[in-house]
Every structure is written in structure tokens, then in C-alpha cells.
Design an enzyme around this catalytic site. Structure first.
Site, PDB file in Angstrom:
ATOM      1  N   GLU A 116       2.974   0.273  -8.842  1.00  0.00           N
ATOM      2  CA  GLU A 116       2.958   1.231  -9.900  1.00  0.00           C
ATOM      3  C   GLU A 116       2.992   0.716 -11.144  1.00  0.00           C
ATOM      4  O   GLU A 116       2.790   1.296 -12.264  1.00  0.00           O
ATOM      5  CB  GLU A 116       3.909   2.451  -9.458  1.00  0.00           C
ATOM      6  CG  GLU A 116       5.147   2.292  -9.832  1.00  0.00           C
ATOM      7  CD  GLU A 116       5.793   1.579  -8.463  1.00  0.00           C
ATOM      8  OE1 GLU A 116       7.248   1.616  -8.497  1.00  0.00           O
ATOM      9  OE2 GLU A 116       5.263   0.988  -7.746  1.00  0.00           O
ATOM     10  N   HIS A 164       6.153  -3.438  -6.175  1.00  0.00           N
ATOM     11  CA  HIS A 164       5.689  -2.052  -6.875  1.00  0.00           C
ATOM     12  C   HIS A 164       4.539  -2.213  -7.409  1.00  0.00           C
ATOM     13  O   HIS A 164       4.249  -2.691  -8.528  1.00  0.00           O
ATOM     14  CB  HIS A 164       6.736  -2.256  -8.001  1.00  0.00           C
ATOM     15  CG  HIS A 164       8.181  -1.808  -7.505  1.00  0.00           C
ATOM     16  ND1 HIS A 164       8.736  -0.633  -7.550  1.00  0.00           N
ATOM     17  CD2 HIS A 164       9.052  -2.700  -7.227  1.00  0.00           C
ATOM     18  CE1 HIS A 164       9.905  -0.552  -6.980  1.00  0.00           C
ATOM     19  NE2 HIS A 164      10.372  -1.709  -6.881  1.00  0.00           N
ATOM     20  N   CYS A 196       8.583  -0.642  -1.495  1.00  0.00           N
ATOM     21  CA  CYS A 196      10.130  -1.490  -1.834  1.00  0.00           C
ATOM     22  C   CYS A 196      11.032  -0.714  -0.927  1.00  0.00           C
ATOM     23  O   CYS A 196      11.026  -1.070   0.398  1.00  0.00           O
ATOM     24  CB  CYS A 196      10.572  -1.191  -3.156  1.00  0.00           C
ATOM     25  SG  CYS A 196      11.780  -2.268  -3.975  1.00  0.00           S
TER      26      CYS A 196
END
Length: 525
Positions: A181, A179, A93
Site C-alpha cells: 500500500e 507493504h 505483514c
């Protein structure tokens, strides 16, 4: 004090993957996902100097997201020298955009923003190989990379990001706009693993066995020939910490269980039975309920209660040292502090103090022990895994989290013996019903809170009542850094409510807390 960073084993804290935090709400989550790939990671602020980062000898870097635009005044900057350390780097990001800008790529205001679930088109490359050509990812950006740096291949795009991912495999550099994660990116963990294992060439060394062995050696190094005391709360954290230390120094550890009168029903007996049976450790029980209640008298402020409990807790240990060590000295105090405890207590640069943790900020200034905190870099799931590796029973390692200050911070208002009895009874009903419904493995924890300073009008029988509300706070989580409220079946909630209002005097209303974390913490105080 010897810290875990001094251990020299592969991909343990001696050679971490460093997550450089640019202000991301997900920085801790990134670290956790890296560990799920069995590689140790730790978060450092973006303000850390190149010299500080180089001194840590990282095996790889992950540049986190952040709320700023790379063009905003005062936005965090990426020192280009960070990309010349000769270690693999993954940008995420904001970190992806800062990386692109530092390497000569173009970041622009495209006028198209992407927030939430977005369709990603894979264009090739190694980072996404063997993954679907079109896949959902989680985006949160206004600016976008419109041209990759020289020598980088564009390997993914989206409607609002012409360059949604790039890589230079020979240089071991890569970046993604989305993202990976978060759970809303289904293939994100595979992408992170590919970077760690294929780009960075790291082995899967962060295993429960390696963690346990490394921590045992750390404790031996720190304590040497000294003696230690460990405070048992009945929870998994203190139990695993004690088991590690006992494995390291044997009978030079004395475990002290302080019954501060703030425990749930049956916990004292459970600690005395289960922990001793599992470890054979020396255990001394201190009955300090009256002392704690006297110290808490008249105190309603949450921070005040936490600090009083922490101070009295240490004083009880000092008394135990004098009484049970027969003239010997115990220089070290073992605590089950975890990584989220340290983060929430403002334990890193740029972090705000959310609340004082009993294991961290609540300690008195005149502490007379050197702290031993073998778990302070671990998340809860890692602690459970280490506990199983050490042979602790499921009754201990699978126990739901319970705060060190106990029921003292689950009474909103002054703590009194009568209020503790009321809350203890309600809590036992909740635990009994959740277990009977088979929900123990679905719920991270379920604080039961007594609103002691609130009165609620009710009708029971033919009369008007004026009782206290009880709050149920069932939450689901992986590591306590974030949490969502658990959707407990209505019929279970009905049984709990009916039993509490019928069986617990002074309670005439049961309410359900449906707030996630953030914005709320798991505990009310």
C-alpha cells in the site's frame, strides 16, 4: 439514521472489501488503495466478531499489518473461522503472519530483521505475474514466515523472509510480508489490483458516477419528503454535500452560509457567486461575526475554541430555520464530514481522539437536527471526483481544504478582530504568491498561522520592533491522513516573507513549519 451501508449497489458500502485492522498505521491507506482499484473498502477493528463480519457480507478481506509479534502476549489473534467465510483473503505483514500461523504454516524469529526498502525476488505465481523478477518493496518485520501452509505456493522471498509471499489461487487466498500500500513499493498497487480483480473476481464498480448515484439515492431514502438545511463553508466538502442533496431533494434544501467572521479575504463573495451559479440552490447568508467573536472572547484553548465555534454554528442554523422557512420545518442538517474527520475524531473502535472536528465532535449535545452526512465514508480525492461528476466548477472542487472553524484555529491564542485582520492580510499574500508561482496543484493546503501569544524581537528601519511571528505550513497529501511538508522554492518563500513583513503590521518574522503528519497534524490547533 440511514447509513451508507444500506445502499445496495455492486461493491458499494453494502458489500465492501473489509480491511481488518490489527493496529497498523497504514490501515486507512490500505482502504484508500483498494478504492483506487475502484472497489469500495472500509476499515474494521480486529476485535470485530465473526458474526459482525459475516453480517457485513464482505466481498473480500484484507488483513492489515500491525506492530506486534504473533508470539507476544496479548498480540491480536486471527480467528481461523475468518478464513472459512468463503471470501477471498489477502494478508499483509502482520496479517500475513497471522494468516500463515492460523493455516498451519510456521512463523519464526529468524534473527534477521527487515525495515525499509528491501529487494524482493519473485518466484512465480499469479500475484506477481508480469512484474519484475527482482523489485524493491517496503518491509517492516522482525518475525518471518519460514514455511507456507499446506497447499500454498511460495511466490516470493527476500533476504530476511524465506516466504515473503504465498498464494493458493484455487482457494482465493494470498499474503505478502511487505507493504504493497505504500509508495515505496512501486508495484504494490498492481499487486493489490491483481488480488482484487483476479483472485477475488471483483469488478471496478467504485467509480465517481456510481458513487454519486448511490449517495443521491441514500439521501432520498433518509430525507424522504422532509426538508434539509446545509451549511456552506465555501470549501469543497460542504459544496459537494450540498450539490448531492440538492440533486436528491431539489428545492426542499436550503443552503445557509454562516459568515462567522473567521473567513479568509474574499470568501463570502466567492461562495455567494460560485456556488449559486453552479447549482442554482437557495442560499441564505447569516452575518454572525459579532456573535462568534463575543463567544470566543477570552478563550485561548484550541478545544475550547473548536467547540464554541461548533455550538455557535448550530445556533446560527437554528436562527436561519426560524427566519427563512416561513413556518415550515427542516428536520435534517447536511454536513460535509469526511472519512478522515470521523477517524481523527475517534470514530472507530480502538481509535484515539486526536482533536474534535467542527463537523463531528464539536456539535452540541442538544442538536435539534438529524444529521445527513453523505460524504462520511469518502476521502478527499473521491469527494473532488464526485463534485466533478455533478458538474461543479474547478473553482469549487479544486479549492484547497479550509477548516470549518476557519481562522479561529489558525490564531494561537485568543481570537480578536485585530488579530483576524492581521492573519487575513498575511494569508491573502501567501495565497496570491503561491498562485502566481503556479504551485496550487502541488500543495494540498497551506495554513498560515499567527502566533498571537508570542512576541518576536526585530529591527525595521532604525527601530526595534516587538511583533508576532507568522508560520507557513505548506503540505502535500492525497487524503489528509498523512502529509509531508512541501518543498516550496526559496525564491517564493523569500517573496512571501518580504511582503508579509513589509505589508502586515504587527508581524516581523515569518517561519516555515517542516513537520510531516504524523507526528504533527496539518492544522496547529
Amino acid at each position: 439514521m440511514v447509513q451508507p451501508a444500506d445502499i445496495d449497489v455492486p461493491e458499494t458500502p453494502a458489500r465492501p472489501v473489509l480491511v481488518v485492522d490489527f493496529g497498523a498505521q497504514y490501515a486507512q491507506l490500505i482502504a484508500r488503495r483498494v478504492r483506487e482499484a475502484r472497489v469500495f473498502s472500509e476499515v474494521i477493528p480486529h476485535t470485530a466478531s465473526i458474526e459482525e463480519i459475516r453480517a457485513r457480507q464482505p466481498v473480500a478481506l484484507v488483513l492489515s499489518g500491525g506492530p506486534a509479534s504473533v508470539y507476544a502476549d496479548g498480540a491480536p489473534k486471527l480467528d481461523p473461522a475468518l478464513l472459512d467465510l468463503g471470501v477471498p483473503v489477502l494478508g499483509i505483514c502482520y496479517g500475513f503472519q497471522a494468516m500463515a500461523q492460523a493455516l498451519g504454516g510456521i512463523v519464526a524469529h529468524t534473527g534477521t530483521r527487515e525495515y525499509g526498502r528491501t529487494e524482493l525476488k519473485v518466484l512465480g505465481g499469479k500475484l506477481h505475474s508480469d512484474l519484475p523478477e527482482v523489485q524493491p518493496v517496503w518491509m517492516s518485520h522482525g518475525d518471518a514466515v519460514t514455511a507456507a501452509p499446506d497447499g500454498f505456493d511460495v511466490v516470493a522471498s527476500s533476504a530476511g523472509a524465506p516466504v515473503a509471499a504465498f498464494e493458493a489461487f484455487d482457494r482465493r487466498l494470498a499474503g505478502v510480508q511487505y507493504h504493497p500500500e505504500v509508495m515505496h513499493t512501486p508495484h504494490g498497487q498492481q499487486v493489490l489490483s491483481r488480488f482484487l480483480h483476479d483472485f477475488a473476481g471483483l469488478g471496478a464498480q467504485w467509480t465517481p458516477a456510481n458513487i454519486a448515484n448511490a449517495l443521491i439515492e441514500q439521501v432520498r431514502t433518509q430525507i424522504g419528503d422532509g426538508h434539509a438545511i446545509c451549511g456552506l463553508s465555501g470549501g469543497v466538502d460542504s459544496a459537494v454535500a450540498a450539490a448531492l442533496v440538492q440533486r436528491a431533494i431539489g428545492d426542499r434544501l436550503t443552503c445557509v452560509f454562516v459568515d462567522h467572521g473567521l473567513l479568509r479575504a474574499g470568501e463570502r463573495a466567492q461562495v455567494q457567486r460560485d456556488f449559486v451559479a453552479a447549482t442554482g440552490a437557495n442560499l441564505v447568508t447569516v452575518d454572525a461575526a459579532e456573535t462568534f467573536l463575543e463567544a470566543l472572547s477570552g478563550v485561548s484553548a484550541p478545544e475550547g475554541k473548536r467547540k464554541i465555534i461548533g455550538r455557535q454554528f448550530i445556533r446560527a442554523f437554528e436562527g436561519a430555520v426560524r427566519d427563512v422557512l416561513d413556518g415550515k420545518t427542516a428536520e435534517f442538517l447536511v454536513q460535509g464530514t469526511l472519512y478522515p474527520d470521523v477517524v481523527e475524531s475517534g470514530g472507530g473502535s480502538g481509535t484515539a481522539n486526536i482533536k474534535s472536528h467542527h463537523n463531528v465532535g464539536g456539535l452540541p449535545d442538544d442538536l435539534k437536527f438529524t444529521l445527513v452526512e453523505p460524504l462520511r465514508l469518502l476521502f478527499k480525492d473521491e469527494v473532488r471526483a464526485v463534485g466533478r461528476e455533478l458538474g461543479l466548477p474547478e473553482e469549487i472542487v479544486a479549492r484547497q481544504p479550509f477548516p470549518g472553524p476557519g481562522l479561529g484555529i489558525r490564531i494561537v491564542g485568543e481570537v480578536t478582530a485585530k488579530r483576524l485582520d492581521t492573519l487575513r492580510h498575511a494569508d491573502s499574500i501567501v495565497r496570491e504568491e503561491l498562485t502566481a508561482a503556479g504551485l496550487d496543484n502541488q500543495i494540498w493546503q497551506c495554513p498560515v498561522v499567527l502566533l498571537a501569544d508570542v512576541r518576536s524581537v526585530g529591527v525595521q528601519g532604525d527601530g526595534r520592533t516587538y511583533g508576532h511571528p507568522i508560520v507557513l505550513r505548506p503540505v502535500s497529501s492525497e487524503d489528509a491522513m498523512t502529509a509531508d511538508w512541501t518543498r516550496v522554492p526559496y525564491e517564493v518563500l523569500e517573496r512571501i516573507s518580504t511582503r508579509i513583513t513589509n505589508e502586515v503590521a504587527e508581524v516581523n518574522r515569518v517561519v516555515l513549519d517542516i513537520t510531516s503528519k504524523p507526528p504533527a497534524t496539518i492544522e496547529w490547533e
